[in-house]
Write an enzyme that holds these catalytic residues in place. Sequence first.
Site, PDB file in Angstrom:
ATOM      1  N   ASP A  73       0.961  -1.190  -0.033  1.00 20.86           N
ATOM      2  CA  ASP A  73       0.033  -0.076  -0.025  1.00 20.86           C
ATOM      3  C   ASP A  73       0.939   1.120  -0.033  1.00 20.86           C
ATOM      4  OD1 ASP A  73      -1.644   1.958   0.398  1.00 20.86           O
ATOM      5  OD2 ASP A  73      -2.807   1.164   2.096  1.00 20.86           O
ATOM      6  N   TYR A 169      -6.115  16.298 -10.628  1.00 14.08           N
ATOM      7  CA  TYR A 169      -5.516  15.557 -11.650  1.00 14.08           C
ATOM      8  C   TYR A 169      -4.242  16.290 -12.521  1.00 14.08           C
ATOM      9  CZ  TYR A 169      -4.965  12.678 -15.894  1.00 14.08           C
ATOM     10  OH  TYR A 169      -4.433  12.052 -16.926  1.00 14.08           O
ATOM     11  N   LYS A 173      -0.336  15.648 -12.278  1.00  9.64           N
ATOM     12  CA  LYS A 173       0.832  15.246 -13.548  1.00  9.64           C
ATOM     13  C   LYS A 173       1.851  16.389 -13.686  1.00  9.64           C
ATOM     14  CE  LYS A 173      -1.650  11.820 -14.679  1.00  9.64           C
ATOM     15  NZ  LYS A 173      -1.366  10.376 -14.331  1.00  9.64           N
ATOM     16  N   THR A 204      -7.146   0.538 -22.016  1.00  9.30           N
ATOM     17  CA  THR A 204      -7.833  -0.228 -21.080  1.00  9.30           C
ATOM     18  C   THR A 204      -9.274  -0.813 -21.216  1.00  9.30           C
ATOM     19  OG1 THR A 204      -8.192   1.401 -19.559  1.00  9.30           O
ATOM     20  CG2 THR A 204      -6.025   0.535 -19.210  1.00  9.30           C
TER      21      THR A 204
END
Length: 297
Positions: A73, A169, A173, A204
Amino acid sequence: MSSAEHSCPVAVVTGASRGLGRGIAIALGEAGFIVYCTGRSDRQAIGPWGGTVRDTAQAIDKAGGKGIVAICDHLDDSQTEALFKRVDAERGRLDLLVNNAFAMPDWAVPDGNFWERPLSLWRDMIDVGLRSSYAASHFAAPIMVRQRSGLIANTSGPGGKIYRHSLPYGVGKAGQDKLAHDMAHELRPFDVAAISLWPGLIGTERTLAGIAVGGVVGENAGGLPHIETPFFVGRVLAAIHTAGDARTLSGGTFYSTELAARYGVVDADGRLPVSRRAMFGAPLYAPISGEAVEAFS
């Protein structure tokens, strides 16, 4: 460790239970790597899209490499530290770290206002993503510095330059690109390289399902010509390792398909996907060596 394994390159791929991380790990196995696959899922998948670390390790074995289950984790620094101590104890080296662990809930894919979303999105994209990349690099670097070789590769995207999906997000990045750039400066005297990669649309199950219903992959993401299989980035990284010139790239951020063109790599389906440079422009960071290839400027 057998004599055959002693000569194999060693990689750690974080977030390797499914999606891009799984594909990278399998492609590295295809290239003969010993791959430590990290993630939280051992025998039972977490989330609706399936996939476990054990599944990935078995697929690496079938591809010709050696897959090693590494339950971790990455929100727990002690588990991350233990992972790299294990790699060092078992292999005595580390040739490639791929920082890929990242959480992207399905509901967070469409663009949305930050004040209308739960604060947990910051944890998912910054703590699970950017911070875990920093922590993994922190524990991997001493091994690479000691051996005076190695590559740290962050999977990122143009969200650090333009708006995509959400504020956290984009921050994540941008951080991945800057992390690689600044690590490269500090690692350069020790012949260790760091880069950031911008894949295209990763094919995916979730992405393909989103395209099928229209727009769920996010606005202005590109289309079918930009799709890369999950194996493509791993093939590119294997080619960089084989070429032995990672230091000429160090500090830079690159479109994966442009690197593929440099190294003569094609995707698993035989294509060279189209770069999204026309959509998003050049990445912000060029190699710090001053040896950038013209296509990357």
